[in-house]
Design an enzyme around this catalytic site. Structure first.
Site, PDB file in Angstrom:
ATOM      1  N   ASP A  96       0.822  -1.208   0.000  1.00  0.00           N
ATOM      2  CA  ASP A  96       0.000   0.000   0.000  1.00  0.00           C
ATOM      3  C   ASP A  96       0.861   1.265   0.000  1.00  0.00           C
ATOM      4  O   ASP A  96       0.427   2.318   0.445  1.00  0.00           O
ATOM      5  CB  ASP A  96      -0.987  -0.006   1.171  1.00  0.00           C
ATOM      6  CG  ASP A  96      -0.279  -0.100   2.511  1.00  0.00           C
ATOM      7  OD1 ASP A  96       0.964  -0.181   2.518  1.00  0.00           O
ATOM      8  OD2 ASP A  96      -0.972  -0.092   3.541  1.00  0.00           O
ATOM      9  N   HIS A 121      18.075   5.905 -22.433  1.00  0.00           N
ATOM     10  CA  HIS A 121      17.312   6.170 -21.212  1.00  0.00           C
ATOM     11  C   HIS A 121      17.917   5.412 -20.034  1.00  0.00           C
ATOM     12  O   HIS A 121      17.237   4.668 -19.333  1.00  0.00           O
ATOM     13  CB  HIS A 121      15.828   5.823 -21.407  1.00  0.00           C
ATOM     14  CG  HIS A 121      15.100   6.840 -22.238  1.00  0.00           C
ATOM     15  ND1 HIS A 121      13.769   6.742 -22.567  1.00  0.00           N
ATOM     16  CD2 HIS A 121      15.522   7.992 -22.804  1.00  0.00           C
ATOM     17  CE1 HIS A 121      13.423   7.792 -23.308  1.00  0.00           C
ATOM     18  NE2 HIS A 121      14.470   8.559 -23.470  1.00  0.00           N
ATOM     19  N   ASP A 154      20.969  14.074 -18.345  1.00  0.00           N
ATOM     20  CA  ASP A 154      19.709  14.437 -19.018  1.00  0.00           C
ATOM     21  C   ASP A 154      18.636  14.502 -17.940  1.00  0.00           C
ATOM     22  O   ASP A 154      18.282  13.469 -17.354  1.00  0.00           O
ATOM     23  CB  ASP A 154      19.367  13.385 -20.077  1.00  0.00           C
ATOM     24  CG  ASP A 154      18.087  13.706 -20.842  1.00  0.00           C
ATOM     25  OD1 ASP A 154      17.335  14.599 -20.436  1.00  0.00           O
ATOM     26  OD2 ASP A 154      17.844  13.026 -21.855  1.00  0.00           O
ATOM     27  N   ASP A 185      13.488  19.906 -20.110  1.00  0.00           N
ATOM     28  CA  ASP A 185      14.191  18.673 -20.513  1.00  0.00           C
ATOM     29  C   ASP A 185      15.530  19.091 -21.129  1.00  0.00           C
ATOM     30  O   ASP A 185      15.558  19.606 -22.241  1.00  0.00           O
ATOM     31  CB  ASP A 185      13.310  17.926 -21.528  1.00  0.00           C
ATOM     32  CG  ASP A 185      13.916  16.616 -21.986  1.00  0.00           C
ATOM     33  OD1 ASP A 185      14.930  16.177 -21.423  1.00  0.00           O
ATOM     34  OD2 ASP A 185      13.353  16.032 -22.943  1.00  0.00           O
ATOM     35  N   HIS A 242      17.658   8.378 -32.532  1.00  0.00           N
ATOM     36  CA  HIS A 242      16.427   9.075 -32.115  1.00  0.00           C
ATOM     37  C   HIS A 242      16.190  10.318 -32.958  1.00  0.00           C
ATOM     38  O   HIS A 242      17.008  10.701 -33.782  1.00  0.00           O
ATOM     39  CB  HIS A 242      16.470   9.411 -30.616  1.00  0.00           C
ATOM     40  CG  HIS A 242      17.614  10.285 -30.187  1.00  0.00           C
ATOM     41  ND1 HIS A 242      17.622  11.644 -30.364  1.00  0.00           N
ATOM     42  CD2 HIS A 242      18.791   9.988 -29.572  1.00  0.00           C
ATOM     43  CE1 HIS A 242      18.740  12.147 -29.871  1.00  0.00           C
ATOM     44  NE2 HIS A 242      19.480  11.166 -29.392  1.00  0.00           N
ATOM     45  N   HIS A 296      11.178  16.810 -29.771  1.00  0.00           N
ATOM     46  CA  HIS A 296       9.809  16.434 -29.386  1.00  0.00           C
ATOM     47  C   HIS A 296       9.165  17.658 -28.767  1.00  0.00           C
ATOM     48  O   HIS A 296       9.846  18.555 -28.266  1.00  0.00           O
ATOM     49  CB  HIS A 296       9.796  15.234 -28.422  1.00  0.00           C
ATOM     50  CG  HIS A 296      10.627  15.407 -27.172  1.00  0.00           C
ATOM     51  ND1 HIS A 296      10.195  16.124 -26.088  1.00  0.00           N
ATOM     52  CD2 HIS A 296      11.864  14.969 -26.850  1.00  0.00           C
ATOM     53  CE1 HIS A 296      11.123  16.100 -25.141  1.00  0.00           C
ATOM     54  NE2 HIS A 296      12.163  15.415 -25.579  1.00  0.00           N
ATOM     55  N   HIS A 352       7.361  14.322 -23.230  1.00  0.00           N
ATOM     56  CA  HIS A 352       7.134  14.097 -24.662  1.00  0.00           C
ATOM     57  C   HIS A 352       5.681  14.485 -24.906  1.00  0.00           C
ATOM     58  O   HIS A 352       4.776  13.654 -24.873  1.00  0.00           O
ATOM     59  CB  HIS A 352       7.414  12.639 -25.047  1.00  0.00           C
ATOM     60  CG  HIS A 352       8.867  12.274 -24.973  1.00  0.00           C
ATOM     61  ND1 HIS A 352       9.369  11.076 -25.384  1.00  0.00           N
ATOM     62  CD2 HIS A 352       9.936  12.981 -24.553  1.00  0.00           C
ATOM     63  CE1 HIS A 352      10.690  11.059 -25.204  1.00  0.00           C
ATOM     64  NE2 HIS A 352      11.049  12.194 -24.696  1.00  0.00           N
ATOM     65  N   GLU A 396      17.722  18.208 -29.628  1.00  0.00           N
ATOM     66  CA  GLU A 396      18.601  17.319 -28.885  1.00  0.00           C
ATOM     67  C   GLU A 396      19.342  16.308 -29.757  1.00  0.00           C
ATOM     68  O   GLU A 396      19.142  15.097 -29.633  1.00  0.00           O
ATOM     69  CB  GLU A 396      17.809  16.589 -27.801  1.00  0.00           C
ATOM     70  CG  GLU A 396      16.530  15.906 -28.257  1.00  0.00           C
ATOM     71  CD  GLU A 396      15.873  15.139 -27.106  1.00  0.00           C
ATOM     72  OE1 GLU A 396      16.555  14.315 -26.486  1.00  0.00           O
ATOM     73  OE2 GLU A 396      14.685  15.381 -26.840  1.00  0.00           O
ATOM     74  N   TYR A 403      26.180   8.369 -30.535  1.00  0.00           N
ATOM     75  CA  TYR A 403      26.423   7.309 -29.544  1.00  0.00           C
ATOM     76  C   TYR A 403      27.227   6.198 -30.213  1.00  0.00           C
ATOM     77  O   TYR A 403      26.840   5.701 -31.273  1.00  0.00           O
ATOM     78  CB  TYR A 403      25.087   6.756 -29.024  1.00  0.00           C
ATOM     79  CG  TYR A 403      24.123   7.858 -28.648  1.00  0.00           C
ATOM     80  CD1 TYR A 403      24.143   8.429 -27.379  1.00  0.00           C
ATOM     81  CD2 TYR A 403      23.226   8.372 -29.597  1.00  0.00           C
ATOM     82  CE1 TYR A 403      23.279   9.470 -27.050  1.00  0.00           C
ATOM     83  CE2 TYR A 403      22.371   9.416 -29.281  1.00  0.00           C
ATOM     84  CZ  TYR A 403      22.396   9.960 -28.011  1.00  0.00           C
ATOM     85  OH  TYR A 403      21.554  10.990 -27.693  1.00  0.00           O
ATOM     86  N   ARG A 439      25.062  13.888 -26.011  1.00  0.00           N
ATOM     87  CA  ARG A 439      23.798  14.523 -26.423  1.00  0.00           C
ATOM     88  C   ARG A 439      23.813  15.941 -25.864  1.00  0.00           C
ATOM     89  O   ARG A 439      24.331  16.158 -24.755  1.00  0.00           O
ATOM     90  CB  ARG A 439      22.595  13.727 -25.900  1.00  0.00           C
ATOM     91  CG  ARG A 439      21.248  14.350 -26.217  1.00  0.00           C
ATOM     92  CD  ARG A 439      20.056  13.385 -26.071  1.00  0.00           C
ATOM     93  NE  ARG A 439      19.834  12.901 -24.724  1.00  0.00           N
ATOM     94  CZ  ARG A 439      20.115  11.684 -24.297  1.00  0.00           C
ATOM     95  NH1 ARG A 439      20.662  10.793 -25.109  1.00  0.00           N
ATOM     96  NH2 ARG A 439      19.879  11.323 -23.046  1.00  0.00           N
ATOM     97  N   GLU A 468      20.985  19.045 -25.344  1.00  0.00           N
ATOM     98  CA  GLU A 468      19.532  19.270 -25.459  1.00  0.00           C
ATOM     99  C   GLU A 468      19.128  20.582 -24.823  1.00  0.00           C
ATOM    100  O   GLU A 468      19.463  20.840 -23.665  1.00  0.00           O
ATOM    101  CB  GLU A 468      18.793  18.102 -24.767  1.00  0.00           C
ATOM    102  CG  GLU A 468      17.284  18.263 -24.738  1.00  0.00           C
ATOM    103  CD  GLU A 468      16.561  17.036 -24.203  1.00  0.00           C
ATOM    104  OE1 GLU A 468      17.163  16.280 -23.404  1.00  0.00           O
ATOM    105  OE2 GLU A 468      15.391  16.840 -24.585  1.00  0.00           O
TER     106      GLU A 468
HETATM  107  N1  GLY Z   1      14.810  12.919 -21.400  1.00  0.00           N
HETATM  108  C1  GLY Z   1      14.123  12.295 -22.439  1.00  0.00           C
HETATM  109  C2  GLY Z   1      14.351  12.979 -23.706  1.00  0.00           C
HETATM  110  O1  GLY Z   1      15.304  13.711 -23.836  1.00  0.00           O
HETATM  111  O2  GLY Z   1      13.596  12.898 -24.611  1.00  0.00           O
HETATM  112 MN    MN Z   2      14.087  15.331 -24.744  1.00  0.00          MN
HETATM  113 MN    MN Z   3      16.137  14.764 -22.257  1.00  0.00          MN
END
Ligand code: GLY
Ligand code: MN
Ligand code: MN
Length: 439
Positions: free
Chosen positions: A38, A242, A259, A270, A349, A353, A360, A383, A387, A405, A407
């Site tokens: 719980d 991720h 990130d 983000d 990727h 987004h 997202h 972003e 890699y 990356r 972003e």
């Molecule tokens: N942190 C997830 C992304 O950059 O989309």
């Molecule tokens: Mn992102």
């Molecule tokens: Mn991100």
């Protein structure tokens, strides 16, 4: 608590209702989720329900009607119960909830199964995402069944099930001032927290220690907490898109990919920065950083009203492919590589987004007419990354284990963009100077 301008919930409802001329939308609250036994996770409201009503507690079903004559917003809510409220806190009475939300009617949640189908079956269309809640699934099924009989008798009745996103997604893509205030604040808090996190990067520290600095910064800045699971990946961990375990140690020659984003009033930032543990970009890691930064700068330079996320992704991918060629990771022509997709292991990727209530955020990149043009009020990330997972780059093995990356969060303005996270540098010297190990 941070002071933020109120949301125009009733204006949003009027706008949405005008797009439901023959329909009723059904929005249930998110369920309380349990980690185990719980023990509850901290509650996070359903984004669509919150967007239209501001309701951010469990046990709610909203019906928004676009049909004239009847009530526009009916909320079904659980009434206060001293035995439950002892554990989770006091709840509003139905009357208090009506005043708070501006709903036309508030009814006990216990009456939904009985009263819901009748409120829906007269609408041509029911906007509901099947599976959102077992109780609402049952109500909608019954309403469709009743609507069919009703249609036989009277010529009208529920016979189309539609996705609420058909109405809400286009609205949510264009942020209003109340939303922008929250996203801006989330971006500011995130930038400050990154300064604290970066100052904690040095050889020997645990990834979790950097995570703790970032998340402490979010809470200290008044944010609700992280908008999504924070990623701190040192060395090869930066190649897992991720990676959220954050259980490794930072080694001397590592790049550290961070990130993370704060959530303020349920709106997300983000941000990603990748930094050298040593405090100096050098060697293959420095080369990869330069290639990604060139792509990010180019995308930010090209973004603005009239262009599209599709176009930005295409031009960014092209520049990253040129970078892969310069790095010696791939051979051949840019066009061939783009055509064959051999860059994909290194850039799996998309470039952007939408960003908002959801990290997202929902919304279109294309419509049936082609790529969707950017408009003022839209918010998105830029972003790019590269890699090099172990075994991925026999042509230049010293790149393997490197993940970069970069972003930032971007608001489209009338004549260009506002980079909401620009206060956090991406220039390699400036950025590296924020790292603890930098002498
Ligand atoms: N942190 C997830 C992304 O950059 O989309
Ligand atoms: Mn992102
Ligand atoms: Mn991100």
């Amino acid at each position: 608590m941070i002071s933020l301008p109120p949301h125009p919930f009733s204006e949003r409802r009027a706008f949405a209702a005008a797009r439901l001329p023959d329909g009723v939308m059904v929005l249930p609250s998110s369920p309380v989720r349990f980690k185990n036994g719980d023990s509850e996770y901290r509650y996070r409201p359903d984004s669509e329900l919150y967007y239209l009503t501001g309701w951010d507690s469990p046990d709610c079903v909203a019906l928004l009607s676009g049909m004239g004559g009847g009530p526009r917003l009916v909320l079904f809510l659980r009434e206060p119960d001293p035995d439950v409220d002892l554990w989770t806190g006091p709840r509003m009475s139905l009357e208090e909830a009506r005043e708070r939300t501006g709903a036309d009617e508030v009814r006990p949640l216990g009456s939904l199964a009985e009263e819901g189908p009748g409120l829906l079956s007269g609408a041509d269309r029911i906007y509901y995402r099947l599976g959102a809640s077992p109780e609402c699934d049952a109500v909608v099924r019954k309403a469709l069944s009743q609507g069919r009989s009703r249609r036989f008798r009277s010529g009208s009745g529920a016979h189309v099930l539609a996705d609420p996103g058909a109405v809400l997604d286009p609205m949510r893509m264009r942020k209003d001032d109340a939303e922008l205030a929250r996203i801006r604040r989330a971006a500011e808090v995130t930038v400050e927290a990154f300064r604290e996190g970066l100052a904690g990067v040095s050889p020997g520290v645990g990834e979790w220690e950097i995570e703790a600095l970032l998340e402490a910064g979010f809470r200290r800045g008044g944010a609700d907490g992280p908008a999504f699971a924070t990623i701190v990946g040192a060395g090869v961990h930066g190649c897992t898109l991720h990676y959220v375990e954050n259980g490794g140690h930072v080694a001397e020659g590592d790049l550290v990919l961070m990130d993370a984003g704060a959530e303020v009033g349920y709106y997300a930032a983000d941000v990603t920065r990748t930094v050298p543990a040593s405090g100096h970009f050098e060697g293959p890691g420095g080369e990869v950083y330069a290639a990604v930064l060139a792509a990010q700068r180019q995308a930010l330079g090209a973004a603005g009203p009239g262009t599209s996320l599709e176009a930005l992704h295409e031009s960014t991918t092209r520049l990253l492919v040129e970078g892969l060629l310069s790095l010696g990771a791939l051979t051949g022509s840019v066009d061939e590589i783009l055509e064959d997709g051999t860059y994909r292991p290194f850039y799996p990727h998309r470039t952007s987004h939408w960003l908002g209530l959801d990290t997202h955020d929902p919304g279109y990149h294309r419509t049936s007419e082609g790529p969707l043009g950017l408009e003022p009020g839209m918010v998105f990330t830029v972003e790019p990354g590269l890699y090099f997972r172990p075994g991925s780059c026999p042509a230049r093995p010293e790149l393997e284990g490197i993940g970069v990356r970069i972003e930032d969060d971007v608001l489209v303005t009338d004549d260009g963009i506002d980079v909401l996270t620009a206060a956090l540098p991406t220039d390699p010297e400036e950025l590296a100077s924020l790292v603890a190990g930098c002498p």
